[in-house]
Design a protein around this motif. Structure first.
Motif, PDB file in Angstrom:
ATOM      1  N   VAL A   1      64.108  22.903 -16.389  1.00 38.70           N
ATOM      2  CA  VAL A   1      63.364  22.808 -17.648  1.00 38.70           C
ATOM      3  C   VAL A   1      63.603  21.488 -18.373  1.00 38.70           C
ATOM      4  O   VAL A   1      62.866  21.137 -19.296  1.00 38.70           O
ATOM      5  CB  VAL A   1      63.700  23.987 -18.596  1.00 38.70           C
ATOM      6  CG1 VAL A   1      63.257  25.304 -17.984  1.00 38.70           C
ATOM      7  CG2 VAL A   1      65.192  24.019 -18.932  1.00 38.70           C
ATOM      8  N   SER A   2      64.620  20.739 -17.977  1.00 39.54           N
ATOM      9  CA  SER A   2      64.893  19.460 -18.624  1.00 39.54           C
ATOM     10  C   SER A   2      65.863  18.668 -17.755  1.00 39.54           C
ATOM     11  O   SER A   2      66.622  19.247 -16.978  1.00 39.54           O
ATOM     12  CB  SER A   2      65.492  19.666 -20.019  1.00 39.54           C
ATOM     13  OG  SER A   2      65.655  18.437 -20.693  1.00 39.54           O
ATOM     14  N   LYS A   3      65.817  17.338 -17.915  1.00 37.85           N
ATOM     15  CA  LYS A   3      66.705  16.475 -17.143  1.00 37.85           C
ATOM     16  C   LYS A   3      67.168  15.319 -18.014  1.00 37.85           C
ATOM     17  O   LYS A   3      66.453  14.892 -18.930  1.00 37.85           O
ATOM     18  CB  LYS A   3      65.976  15.920 -15.906  1.00 37.85           C
ATOM     19  CG  LYS A   3      65.412  16.955 -14.967  1.00 37.85           C
ATOM     20  CD  LYS A   3      64.734  16.333 -13.752  1.00 37.85           C
ATOM     21  CE  LYS A   3      63.446  15.609 -14.112  1.00 37.85           C
ATOM     22  NZ  LYS A   3      62.383  16.518 -14.536  1.00 37.85           N
ATOM     23  N   SER A   4      68.348  14.803 -17.713  1.00 40.40           N
ATOM     24  CA  SER A   4      68.837  13.578 -18.342  1.00 40.40           C
ATOM     25  C   SER A   4      69.257  12.611 -17.250  1.00 40.40           C
ATOM     26  O   SER A   4      70.233  12.856 -16.530  1.00 40.40           O
ATOM     27  CB  SER A   4      70.022  13.850 -19.277  1.00 40.40           C
ATOM     28  OG  SER A   4      70.615  12.629 -19.693  1.00 40.40           O
ATOM     29  N   LYS A   5      68.511  11.512 -17.133  1.00 43.46           N
ATOM     30  CA  LYS A   5      68.853  10.479 -16.158  1.00 43.46           C
ATOM     31  C   LYS A   5      70.166   9.811 -16.530  1.00 43.46           C
ATOM     32  O   LYS A   5      71.014   9.557 -15.666  1.00 43.46           O
ATOM     33  CB  LYS A   5      67.746   9.424 -16.105  1.00 43.46           C
ATOM     34  CG  LYS A   5      66.380   9.925 -15.727  1.00 43.46           C
ATOM     35  CD  LYS A   5      65.338   8.797 -15.739  1.00 43.46           C
ATOM     36  CE  LYS A   5      65.124   8.240 -17.137  1.00 43.46           C
ATOM     37  NZ  LYS A   5      64.049   7.208 -17.177  1.00 43.46           N
ATOM     38  N   TRP A   6      70.310   9.499 -17.826  1.00 45.23           N
ATOM     39  CA  TRP A   6      71.474   8.730 -18.277  1.00 45.23           C
ATOM     40  C   TRP A   6      72.774   9.482 -18.058  1.00 45.23           C
ATOM     41  O   TRP A   6      73.800   8.887 -17.727  1.00 45.23           O
ATOM     42  CB  TRP A   6      71.333   8.376 -19.752  1.00 45.23           C
ATOM     43  CG  TRP A   6      70.149   7.523 -20.087  1.00 45.23           C
ATOM     44  CD1 TRP A   6      69.252   6.967 -19.209  1.00 45.23           C
ATOM     45  CD2 TRP A   6      69.721   7.123 -21.392  1.00 45.23           C
ATOM     46  NE1 TRP A   6      68.301   6.257 -19.883  1.00 45.23           N
ATOM     47  CE2 TRP A   6      68.555   6.325 -21.221  1.00 45.23           C
ATOM     48  CE3 TRP A   6      70.205   7.364 -22.672  1.00 45.23           C
ATOM     49  CZ2 TRP A   6      67.879   5.779 -22.317  1.00 45.23           C
ATOM     50  CZ3 TRP A   6      69.529   6.808 -23.756  1.00 45.23           C
ATOM     51  CH2 TRP A   6      68.380   6.029 -23.577  1.00 45.23           C
ATOM     52  N   ASN A   7      72.754  10.804 -18.271  1.00 46.09           N
ATOM     53  CA  ASN A   7      73.966  11.615 -18.110  1.00 46.09           C
ATOM     54  C   ASN A   7      74.051  12.270 -16.735  1.00 46.09           C
ATOM     55  O   ASN A   7      75.059  12.890 -16.417  1.00 46.09           O
ATOM     56  CB  ASN A   7      74.006  12.700 -19.180  1.00 46.09           C
ATOM     57  CG  ASN A   7      74.072  12.133 -20.586  1.00 46.09           C
ATOM     58  OD1 ASN A   7      75.079  11.558 -20.979  1.00 46.09           O
ATOM     59  ND2 ASN A   7      72.989  12.283 -21.347  1.00 46.09           N
ATOM     60  N   ASN A   8      72.988  12.136 -15.945  1.00 43.21           N
ATOM     61  CA  ASN A   8      72.870  12.783 -14.632  1.00 43.21           C
ATOM     62  C   ASN A   8      73.130  14.280 -14.727  1.00 43.21           C
ATOM     63  O   ASN A   8      73.968  14.846 -14.006  1.00 43.21           O
ATOM     64  CB  ASN A   8      73.791  12.141 -13.599  1.00 43.21           C
ATOM     65  CG  ASN A   8      73.275  12.369 -12.173  1.00 43.21           C
ATOM     66  OD1 ASN A   8      72.124  12.752 -11.971  1.00 43.21           O
ATOM     67  ND2 ASN A   8      74.133  12.138 -11.192  1.00 43.21           N
TER      68      ASN A   8
END
Length: 461
Positions: free
Chosen positions: A95-102
């Motif tokens: 449902v969501s992703k964070s590239k910066w925090n992996n």
């Protein structure tokens, strides 16, 4: 953020900050579910490359980085599609992703499904960040005011009800020099922008688009909650002799990052996804009138020693923004009269402008959260009017509201105009210039930080 708002309402004797009608509670749609944060170990199988940034960043985002000599690195790369497919095969709905925090957020019908994700070789840890409530109380749109009234008209005052919040910062100097935000992009992160698409007094605002990052809410950011409506009006309103914002010629992305119905760790993930989206579409300045420290059922509550800018996931993301070429203005928080007292997360982040609130006499508002950060940095960074500030509410009327939620966007608009005037500056240089222009830069404290900026001084320095 909703706990902060409720506390402030109680302190000020206000009945509602949204001005909306509420419906009876309904059984939570979709039945019981949980959201977990997965921490990934790597991006080894990603199909993206730092040499082809146009696949995941807009032209404007790439140009902003080139202008500031910022390299695109591995933190910018999306997670591998193969990893996401394996997560889905094991029953996790991404449902969501964070590239910066992996990290990746997944929704599952039962806890055991998420806990099994650690069997995947690229998942190092899982953390429950949200659990569906038993019921959900919807709020809904209300009638709007078609025109601003005669009582709201300030004859002879260009800024109208907003005059003090501009002149306190000497912002009229930037405007008089022709810098009102034209060509600049501001992303506004909030919980909802009810009726922005319908209110005539906001019709001049140039909205480039909207985006919803909250997994449990609809993509219609205009349908409920007017906190973001008020925040946006502080920057973008342009009704001379009624109300004019601090950057009335800027362009805007309206991004929902706050779940107004629950207060959970998942909102840090939504916020991280929101600033990454803002980065990808080329935002120059981000305003976030959001902050967190305690959560429903005390699950994941933060403690003082975590206020170091690099412990909470939301603060880690905020501390990276200037390194991506963006300036973040974030409200300090409204806990000054509560038990917490301190700034909230991500107001503790490095290389941002944490904004506290003052009253019309330039004295600190009692509710404005204080510093310093846990590692001894000056917080808040700067102050502007927030006790009270002139806004346009969800009904389309001018009203006066209290909170660092409004001192922050007032500051964000002026920062945007300053960057228009000084385009040679990097994000970090701009942040430092604003601090240096403040009235007590040479003797900062934990209440005012560096003080109230003077944007004419910053423009000509």
């Amino acid at each position: 953020m909703n706990k902060i708002l409720c506390l402030l309402m109680a302190m000020l004797g206000l009945q509602s900050l949204s001005g909306l009608a509420y419906a009876e509670g309904d059984v939570y749609p979709g039945g019981k579910s949980y959201i977990y944060r997965l921490y990934l170990t790597d991006k080894n199988q990603t199909e993206y490359s730092v040499n082809r940034p146009e696949a995941f960043l807009s032209k404007k985002a790439i140009e902003r980085r080139k202008r500031q000599h910022i390299a695109i690195d591995e933190t910018d790369l999306p997670q591998p599609a193969t990893y996401l497919r394996q997560i889905a095969i094991m029953g996790g709905e991404v449902v969501s992703k964070s590239k910066w925090n992996n990290t990746v957020l997944i929704r599952v019908p039962e806890r055991a499904t998420a806990e099994r994700m650690t069997d995947l070789p690229f998942v190092s840890n899982v953390l429950k960040v949200w659990e569906s409530p038993d019921t959900l109380i919807h709020n809904r749109r209300d009638n709007i005011q078609k025109t601003l009234g005669e009582k709201e008209h300030h004859v002879g005052s260009y800024y109208g009800a907003a005059e003090l919040q501009i002149t306190m910062l000497n912002g009229q100097a930037l405007h008089n020099a022709g810098y009102k935000g034209k060509g600049m992009t501001i992303a506004v992160l909030d919980g909802g922008f009810v009726n922005v698409d319908r209110i005539p007094s906001l019709a001049k605002i140039k909205v480039l688009g909207t985006h919803n990052c909250v997994a449990t809410l609809s993509d219609d950011v205009y349908s409920e909650h007017d906190h973001g409506t008020k925040v946006l009006s502080c920057i973008g309103a342009c009704e001379p002799e009624y109300i004019v914002g601090t950057a009335p010629e800027a362009s805007f992305w309206l991004i929902r990052a706050e779940d107004v119905y629950t207060e959970t760790l998942a909102e840090e993930d939504y916020w991280a996804a929101a600033v990454e989206f803002a980065d990808s579409v080329g935002a120059d300045v981000v305003n976030s009138s959001l902050g967190y420290q305690d959560f429903d059922h005390n699950e994941g509550d933060h403690i003082y020693r975590e206020l170091d800018g690099h412990t909470a996931l939301i603060s880690c993301s905020a501390s990276m923004m200037a390194d991506k070429g963006m300036v973040l203005c974030n409200s300090a928080g409204n806990d000054g009269m509560g038990t917490w007292k301190k700034i909230n997360f991500p107001a503790d982040a490095d290389n941002i402008l944490t904004v506290g609130a003052v009253n019309s006499m330039r004295k600190n508002a009692a509710f404005s959260s204080v510093g310093p950060s846990a590692d001894g940095r000056v917080k808040p960074d700067v102050m502007s009017l927030g006790s009270p500030a002139a806004v346009i509410n969800g009904r389309g009327a001018i009203s006066f509201d209290m909170g660092t939620s409004f001192s922050s966007p007032i500051m964000a608009g002026m920062v945007t105009c300053l960057w228009q005037a000084r385009p040679e500056l990097t994000a970090k240089q701009l942040i430092q210039l604003v601090r240096q222009s403040a009235h007590q830069y040479d003797f900062p404290d934990n209440v005012f930080g560096f003080g109230i900026p003077d944007f004419e001084k910053a423009m000509t320095r």
